[in-house]
Scaffold this active site. Structure first.
Site, PDB file in Angstrom:
ATOM      1  N   GLY A  22     -53.901  18.624  33.009  1.00 14.75           N
ATOM      2  CA  GLY A  22     -53.696  18.082  33.572  1.00 14.75           C
ATOM      3  C   GLY A  22     -53.756  16.263  33.767  1.00 14.75           C
ATOM      4  CG  LEU A  27     -57.775  13.344  41.534  1.00 16.00           C
ATOM      5  CD1 LEU A  27     -58.505  14.675  42.237  1.00 16.00           C
ATOM      6  CD2 LEU A  27     -58.040  11.584  41.878  1.00 16.00           C
ATOM      7  CE1 TYR A 157     -59.741  25.791  47.583  1.00 18.15           C
ATOM      8  CE2 TYR A 157     -59.398  23.853  49.137  1.00 18.15           C
ATOM      9  CZ  TYR A 157     -58.859  24.781  47.945  1.00 18.15           C
ATOM     10  OH  TYR A 157     -57.856  24.308  47.494  1.00 18.15           O
ATOM     11  NE  ARG A 209     -46.914  21.217  43.360  1.00 19.24           N
ATOM     12  CZ  ARG A 209     -46.920  19.857  42.815  1.00 19.24           C
ATOM     13  NH1 ARG A 209     -47.184  19.209  42.959  1.00 19.24           N
ATOM     14  NH2 ARG A 209     -45.850  20.310  42.001  1.00 19.24           N
TER      15      ARG A 209
END
Ligand code: HXC
Ligand code: NAP
Length: 292
Positions: A22, A27, A157, A209
C-alpha cells in the site's frame, strides 16, 4: 524543532531494503518518502500499477538518497506475494524490512454487510499481512539472514474493538496477535516484529470511506483527541523509520500507539469530567467534603 520535522537526518536506513504494501498512497506513501530520504531502497506494492508508478516517479524526482521500485501485487494472493518478493530480491539482492500497511475498510452497520464484503476486508488486512509475513519469514529463515524486521500498521481498535468497522477491527486484532506471537517464535531467526497503532491521520483513502460527505465537518475528529489535533504524517514516518532501524534492535513484539491520547479518552471511567469548567471545582469539592 517541531513534531513535523524529520527525526533522523542522515542516511540511517541506507543498508535497508524495505517493502511497503500500500505504498502508493496515504500513510504508506509518506513513510516511503521518508525511508528514501534516509537512503533506503524501497519497493512499493499494491493492486493499481498506475498509482504506484505515479508515486514512484514523484518520489524519485525529489533527489533522495534511496531508490524506489513499484511492483504490482494484490496481497490477497500468496502467489503474487511470492512473485513480488522474488522481484525485490532480483532487483536489490536482499530484503531487510516488511511494512504491512495495505488495508481495506469502510463504515457500515454490520448487518448490512454481505458475507463477501466482510471477507474482502479480512482478506486484505489479515490474510494479506499473513501472506506477506509468511513469504518473507520463510525466505529470511531459509537464507539464514542475520537481521530482518516486520512492522505492521494496526489501529487502536485492534484491542478495544469498534462498532461500524467490525471486519477491520477483527482483522487488525488478528494482525496484532500475529505480531506478538511471531515476535517470540521468530526471534531465534533474528526476525523482529512490531506494530504501530495510529489514531486519526487524515488520508484520502481513509477519510473518503470512514467520514464520507459532510461527516468530516459533523464529527470533528480533533475533539476526540486530548491533544486537540490529528496526526501529522511525518511523526508517523519518524516512528516507522525508528522501528525499522537498528536503533530499535531491542524492541520486539511491541505495539506503539500514536494517537494523541485518543483511545484512552474514550476508555477512562471519569474522563467526562473534562467537560466540567474549572470554576465548578470549588463547588464540587465543597459538596464532596460535606459528605463526611
Ligand atoms: C457495504 C460494501 C461497501 C460499502 C463495498 N462493499 N463497499 N458493502 N458498504 N460501502 C461490498 C461490495 O458490495 C462487495 O460485496 C464487497 O464489499 C467487495 O467489494 P468490491 O468493490 O468488489 O471490492 P474491492 O474492489 O476489492 O475493493 C475493496 C474495498 C475498497 C475495501 C471495498 O474500498 C478498497 O479498495 N479499499 C482500499 C483502500 C481503503 O479501504 N483504505 C482505507 C484504509 S483506513 P458483494 O457481496 O456485493 O459482492 C483503515 C483504518 C482507519 O484501515 C482507522 C482510522 C482511525
Ligand atoms: P490508503 O491510502 O487507502 O491506503 C491503503 C492502501 O492499501 C492503498 O494504497 C491500496 O492501494 C492498498 N491496498 C488495498 N487493497 C490492497 C490489496 N488487496 N493488495 C495490495 N494493496 C492493497 O489509507 P491510509 O489511511 O494511508 O492507510 C494506511 C494504513 O494505515 C492502513 O493499514 C490503515 O488501516 C492504517 N491506519 C490509518 C489510519 C488513518 O487515520 N489514516 C488510522 C489507523 C490506521 P491499491 O488500491 O492500489 O491496492
Amino acid at each position: 524543532m517541531s513534531y513535523s520535522d524529520a527525526m533522523f537526518k542522515n542516511k540511517e536506513l541506507e543498508e535497508e531494503v524495505i517493502v511497503v504494501t500500500g505504498g502508493g498512497t496515504g500513510l504508506g506513501k509518506s513513510m516511503t518518502k521518508y525511508f528514501l530520504e534516509l537512503g533506503a531502497k524501497v519497493v512499493i506494492t499494491s493492486r493499481k500499477m498506475g498509482k504506484l508508478e505515479t508515486t514512484a516517479q514523484e518520489l524519485s524526482t525529489q533527489k533522495t538518497a534511496g531508490e524506489i521500485l513499484p511492483v504490482q501485487c494484490d496481497v490477497r494472493s500468496f502467489d503474487q506475494v511470492e512473485n513480488m518478493l522474488q522481484t525485490t530480491l532480483d532487483k536489490f539482492g536482499k530484503v531487510t524490512g516488511l511494512l504491512n500497511n495495505a488495508a481495506g475498510n469502510f463504515i457500515s452497520p454490520t448487518e448490512r454487510l454481505s458475507a463477501r464484503a466482510f471477507d474482502t476486508i479480512i482478506d486484505i488486512v489479515l490474510k494479506g499481512s499473513k501472506n506477506c509475513t509468511l513469504a518473507f519469514g520463510k525466505h529470511w529463515i531459509k537464507a539464514k539472514q542475520t537481521k530482518a524486521t516486520v512492522l505492521n500498521i494496526v489501529t487502536t481498535y485492534s484491542w478495544t474493538g469498534s462498532a461500524y468497522v467490525v471486519p477491520s477491527a477483527a482483522a487488525k486484532a488478528g494482525v496484532l496477535a500475529m505480531t506478538r506471537s511471531l515476535a517470540v517464535e521468530w526471534a531465534k531467526y533474528h526476525i523482529r516484529l512490531n506494530a504501530i497503532a495510529p489514531g486519526p491521520f487524515p488520508t484520502k483513502g481513509a477519510w473518503d470511506r470512514l467520514l464520507p460527505g459532510d461527516l468530516k465537518e459533523k464529527f470533528d475528529i480533533t475533539k476526540k483527541v486530548p491533544l486537540g489535533r490529528v496526526g501529522n504524517h511525518q511523526e508517523l514516518a519518524n516512528l516507522a523509520a525508528y522501528l525499522l532501524s537498528d536503533y530499535s534492535a531491542y524492541i520486539n513484539g511491541e505495539v506503539i500507539t500514536i494517537d494523541g491520547g485518543e483511545w484512552l479518552k474514550g476508555a477512562g471511567e471519569f474522563n467526562m469530567f473534562e467537560q466540567v469548567p474549572q470554576t465548578f471545582w470549588d463547588m464540587l469539592e465543597t459538596m464532596i467534603r460535606n459528605k463526611k
